[in-house]
Motif scaffolding. Structure first.
Motif, PDB file in Angstrom:
ATOM      1  N   UNK A  25       0.818  -1.208   0.000  1.00  0.00           N
ATOM      2  CA  UNK A  25       0.000   0.000   0.000  1.00  0.00           C
ATOM      3  C   UNK A  25       0.855   1.262   0.000  1.00  0.00           C
ATOM      4  N   UNK A  26       2.097   1.181   0.529  1.00  0.00           N
ATOM      5  CA  UNK A  26       2.982   2.351   0.508  1.00  0.00           C
ATOM      6  C   UNK A  26       3.352   2.727  -0.926  1.00  0.00           C
ATOM      7  N   UNK A  27       3.529   1.723  -1.785  1.00  0.00           N
ATOM      8  CA  UNK A  27       3.850   2.004  -3.184  1.00  0.00           C
ATOM      9  C   UNK A  27       2.654   2.660  -3.877  1.00  0.00           C
ATOM     10  N   UNK A  28       1.440   2.250  -3.512  1.00  0.00           N
ATOM     11  CA  UNK A  28       0.244   2.888  -4.054  1.00  0.00           C
ATOM     12  C   UNK A  28       0.202   4.353  -3.628  1.00  0.00           C
ATOM     13  N   UNK A  29       0.540   4.611  -2.351  1.00  0.00           N
ATOM     14  CA  UNK A  29       0.521   5.978  -1.826  1.00  0.00           C
ATOM     15  C   UNK A  29       1.532   6.856  -2.573  1.00  0.00           C
ATOM     16  N   UNK A  30       2.735   6.321  -2.811  1.00  0.00           N
ATOM     17  CA  UNK A  30       3.750   7.068  -3.554  1.00  0.00           C
ATOM     18  C   UNK A  30       3.280   7.324  -4.991  1.00  0.00           C
ATOM     19  N   UNK A  31       2.647   6.319  -5.582  1.00  0.00           N
ATOM     20  CA  UNK A  31       2.134   6.485  -6.945  1.00  0.00           C
ATOM     21  C   UNK A  31       1.106   7.614  -7.007  1.00  0.00           C
ATOM     22  N   UNK A  32       0.176   7.646  -6.025  1.00  0.00           N
ATOM     23  CA  UNK A  32      -0.848   8.686  -6.023  1.00  0.00           C
ATOM     24  C   UNK A  32      -0.240  10.074  -5.806  1.00  0.00           C
ATOM     25  N   UNK A  33       0.805  10.175  -5.013  1.00  0.00           N
ATOM     26  CA  UNK A  33       1.462  11.469  -4.812  1.00  0.00           C
ATOM     27  C   UNK A  33       2.170  11.902  -6.097  1.00  0.00           C
ATOM     28  N   UNK A  34       2.784  10.953  -6.800  1.00  0.00           N
ATOM     29  CA  UNK A  34       3.420  11.275  -8.078  1.00  0.00           C
ATOM     30  C   UNK A  34       2.368  11.731  -9.092  1.00  0.00           C
ATOM     31  N   UNK A  35       1.219  11.065  -9.083  1.00  0.00           N
ATOM     32  CA  UNK A  35       0.122  11.447  -9.984  1.00  0.00           C
ATOM     33  C   UNK A  35      -0.398  12.844  -9.632  1.00  0.00           C
ATOM     34  N   UNK A  36      -0.510  13.125  -8.342  1.00  0.00           N
ATOM     35  CA  UNK A  36      -0.987  14.454  -7.916  1.00  0.00           C
ATOM     36  C   UNK A  36      -0.009  15.551  -8.357  1.00  0.00           C
TER      37      UNK A  36
END
Length: 244
Positions: A29-40
Motif C-alpha cells: 500500500x505504501x507504493x500505491x501511496x507514492x504512486x498517487x502522490x506522483x500522480x498528484x
C-alpha cells in the motif's frame, strides 16, 4: 453524464483494483501511496503548463517530467527510487529557470516545490516490506505456531549474567553495539547504497544519531564506504560484500 468528481473517484479506486494492487504494486500500500502522490504532482505540473506558452522548450520538458513521474512510480522499488529522484531533480531545475525568467508566479512555483518535497520524502523513507501478504492463516495454524513459540521459551536454558567487559561498559552493551553493526551491514548488503533515514526505518530501537555513529565506526574500520555530503550522504558496503 457523470460529473468530474464521480470520475475522479472512479479512477482513484481503479488503482486499488485487485489485479493492479497485486501485479503492479505487489500488495504494497505504501507504493500505491507514492504512486498517487506522483500522480498528484503530475496534475499540478499540467495545470501550470500554460504559463510556459512563451517557452516551448521548457513546456515540453515539463510535459516529459509529468509523464516520467507517473511512469517511474510503477517501477520496482529500487528502480522507482532512482527514477523518481531523477525526475524531481529535473523538475527543480525547470522551476528555478521559470522563476528566474518570470514565467511562473512564486505562489505556483512554491506549490509545485512543496509537492515535490513531500514526494521526495516519501521516496526516501520508503521501506520494502519484509513479509508478503499471504492468505489469512487458519486458527489451527495460529495455535500451532503459538504453541511452538511457548515451547522454545520454556526450554531455553537460563544463562548466568555476564561480568562487565571493562569499567563503564558491560558485555551486553558490547553485544548491542555489535548487533547494530551486524544489522546495518545486512541492510547495506540487501539494499545497496542507503541514507541514514533508510536504515533508521528498519533499525527502530535507536536514534539516527546512534546509527550515524555506528556507520562512522564502520567507515573507520574500512568495512563501509561513505559517499556524498550532508543530507545526500549515502553509505555502502566496501566491495559490496558484507562481513561479520
Amino acid at each position: 453524464m457523470r460529473n468530474s468528481s464521480t470520475n475522479d473517484a472512479h479512477f482513484d479506486t481503479f488503482v486499488l483494483d485487485k489485479g493492479i494492487f497485486s501485479n503492479v504494486f505487489d500488495k504494497d500500500i505504501r507504493r500505491v501511496y507514492i504512486y498517487k502522490k506522483a500522480e498528484r504532482l503530475a496534475k499540478a505540473i499540467h495545470l501550470v503548463a500554460p504559463a510556459f506558452r512563451n517557452s516551448l522548450a521548457l513546456r515540453e520538458k515539463l510535459d516529459l517530467i509529468a509523464i516520467g513521474l507517473v511512469d517511474a512510480a510503477v517501477l520496482p522499488p529500487a528502480l522507482a527510487r532512482t527514477a523518481l529522484s531523477r525526475e524531481l531533480l529535473a523538475l527543480s531545475s525547470v522551476l528555478s529557470i521559470a522563476r528566474a525568467g518570470g514565467l511562473l508566479s512564486p505562489m505556483n512555483a512554491d506549490l509545485i516545490a512543496r509537492e515535490s518535497h513531500l514526494l521526495l520524502q516519501e521516496v526516501a523513507s520508503y521501506e520494502e516490506p519484509r513479509l508478503a501478504l499471504p492468505d489469512a492463516p487458519t486458527l489451527a495454524a495460529l495455535a500451532k505456531s503459538a504453541e511452538g513459540q511457548m515451547r522454545q521459551i520454556t526450554e531455553r536454558p537460563v544463562r548466568q549474567a555476564p561480568q562487565a567487559a571493562h569499567k563503564g561498559q558491560s558485555i551486553s552493551d558490547n553485544k548491542g553495539h555489535n548487533s547494530r553493526k551486524a544489522a546495518i551491514l545486512e541492510i547495506l548488503n540487501d539494499k545497496g547504497p542507503s541514507y541514514i533515514k533508510d536504515i533508521s526505518v528498519i533499525v527502530r530501537d535507536v536514534s539516527e544519531k546512534t546509527i550515524q555513529r555506528e556507520l562512522q565506526a564502520l567507515v573507520a574500520e574500512g568495512r563501509v564506504v561513505r559517499s556524498g555530503e550532508r543530507r545526500w550522504t549515502t553509505y555502502s558496503l566496501k566491495d559490496s560484500i558484507a562481513t561479520n
